[in-house]
Enzyme design. Structure first.
Site: not given
Ligand code: AHR
Length: 508
Positions: A173, A304
């Site tokens: 990110e 994610e």
């Molecule tokens: O999964 C929780 C967080 O969400 C992770 O660390 C990040 O990559 C995202 O913003």
């Protein structure tokens, strides 16, 4: 009762379902590692401290690949802190989650845990505070056979054979201002290109081939499609890195508004919104491929995704070790949307080749643990387990006349479905969400698969949308239903309860 017709034909294949679509994620965050997968002294822990009860549940979920060690955590992480004798490992402040990291668990422990759990590691390198050199040296530590200072460190730490780690995320990110060492698209694109190149060289990859097989590199796309920089970020980063990488990452969490300000429909619109996000990136990939005149393909790594109540306030003090963070307890409502998100991933399996449910244990996770004690399966555990177990082979295109409901993303279908056919086992799977508040009749016409015979019909529904599972018992679980009749070998009529998820399995 309103009727929806759904038609599918075995010849209209969207794509193959990559087994890595059913991956997950473990970050050094809260109790994912400590008290999650690793808890020395737990009654089920082995000599390494790996909890056996947790591994058994992960196996039940059929998770083939796990991303590690972050997430936001990775952007401040020095992997060298987590290797070597435990007594020598430094205790550090983790600035991503404002906790204390003991480094008791690091790369070697993770690889050992993966072997024990039958999981392929997907490592992330630090592109925040970390350099290209740090990234390349982690590849050397993991994959070089020996005879160099870094690879001999691994051998000295007890691993004679290289780990052969194939999947690598180049940062996390990096478009987010919340990221440690956040960069602009141009800065990150240049850095990611150099990191990718040098990581490949370290792995023994030259223009003539690869010593240990090629790395699969995942470059960081936008953190989600609500970022102001989306999809420009993705375009710019891809223009820099297209020839060097294999995947573009994407992340998305959906949230149900518990204040009641936003209607339920906004939450139920999530699966169709996720579809728009994926399709925008499919188009971006095609655009860049044409622009840079490339003959190769870059795929999507949705590394994610989940439901997450991000608006909930932190209750734990700063700098605690393994605090209870992001321990969402999932409702039936969440499980229903979650099943819809899985349908969306399956319907885009031509491009989305990696999926990581974020996360796996304790932190926005399907599995919860008690320190020294029990586990429980969250409501979202079940759609994942059923689909990862059987939605294999290929996803088949569906045609449906579902009616639509308005929501903040636009219009979404009341009936949301995915159909999967596995030629290896001649198994057909149908996953159906009904987001309507009334029951719906479904007429399925499943053509050219051969004569269908029903094997399983399970359904999740609840009069209480807020129902949850807990250590004291599971209330949100699928119920077996009587197998439906099949007309002419291919036609099935079902009645879906209001707000429900149904799973059907046929042999053919
Ligand atoms: O999964 C929780 C967080 O969400 C992770 O660390 C990040 O990559 C995202 O913003």
């Amino acid at each position: 009762m309103k009727k929806t017709k759904i038609f599918a034909d075995a010849n209209l294949v969207i794509g193959q379902v990559s087994p890595t679509l059913y991956g997950s994620f473990i970050e050094h965050l809260g109790r994912a590692v400590y008290e999650g997968i690793y808890e020395p002294g737990h009654p089920t822990a082995d000599e390494n401290g790996f909890r056996g009860d947790v591994i058994a549940l992960i196996k039940e979920l059929n998770v083939p690949i796990v991303r590690y060690p972050g997430g936001n955590f990775v952007s401040g992480y020095d992997w060298k802190d987590g290797i070597g004798p435990r007594e020598g490992r430094p205790v550090r402040l983790d600035l991503a989650w404002h906790t204390t990291e003991t480094n008791e668990f690091g790369t070697d422990e993770f690889i050992k845990w993966c072997k024990k759990a039958g999981i392929e590691p997907m490592m992330a390198v630090n592109m925040g505070t970390g350099s290209i050199r740090d990234a390349a040296q982690l590849v050397e530590y993991c994959n070089h056979p020996g005879g160099t200072a870094i690879s001999d460190l691994r051998r000295a730490n007890g691993a004679e054979e290289p780990y052969g780690v194939k999947y690598w995320c180049i940062g996390n990110e990096m478009d987010g201002p919340w990221q440690i060492g956040h960069l602009s698209a141009d800065e990150y694109g240049k850095k990611a290109l150099e990191a990718a190149k040098v990581m490949r060289w370290t792995n023994g990859e030259t223009d003539d081939g690869a010593l240990n097989g090629k790395l699969k590199l995942i470059v960081s796309g936008s953190s989600n499609h609500e970022m102001k920089t989306f999809p420009e970020w993705d375009r710019i980063v891809l223009e820099h890195t297209f020839e060097q990488v294999d995947f573009l990452s994407m992340h998305r969490y959906y949230e149900y508004d518990r204040t009641g300000e936003r209607p339920l429909e906004d939450f139920f619109g999530a699966p169709d919104d996720m579809n728009v996000y994926i399709n925008t990136l499919k188009a971006t990939l095609e655009y860049v491929r044409a622009k840079v005149r490339s003959e190769k393909r870059v795929y999507l790594s949705f590394d994610e995704w989940n439901i997450w109540t991000q608006s909930s306030k932190r209750k734990e003090p700063l700098w605690k070790k393994a605090p209870h963070l992001l321990e969402d307890v999932y409702t039936f409502r969440d499980a229903l949307v979650f099943a819809g998100l899985m349908n969306t991933l399956l319907n885009n399996c031509d491009a989305v080749r990696i999926g990581c449910l974020a996360q796996l244990v304790n932190v926005i996770a399907p599995i919860m643990t008690e320190k020294g004690g029990r586990t429980f399966k969250q409501s979202i555990f079940y759609p994942f387990r059923y689909l990862s177990g059987y939605a294999r082979g290929e996803t088949v295109r569906t045609f449906s006349d579902s009616d639509l409901f308005p929501n903040k993303y636009g219009a979404a279908r009341f009936i949301n479905e995915a159909v999967n056919y596995d030629p290896a086992t001649r198994t057909l799977v149908v996953s159906l969400c009904n987001f309507a508040q009334d029951k719906r009749e479904i007429e399925l016409e499943l053509r050219s698969f051969g004569k269908l015979s029903p094997l399983e019909y399970a359904e999740m529904t609840s009069p209480d949308l807020d129902a949850v599972n807990g250590f004291d018992g599971e209330r949100v679980v699928p119920q077996e239903r009587e197998l439906p009749a099949v007309k002419d070998g291919s036609r099935v009529t079902l009645t879906l309860p209001p707000m429900s998820w149904s799973f059907l399995r046929f042999s053919c």
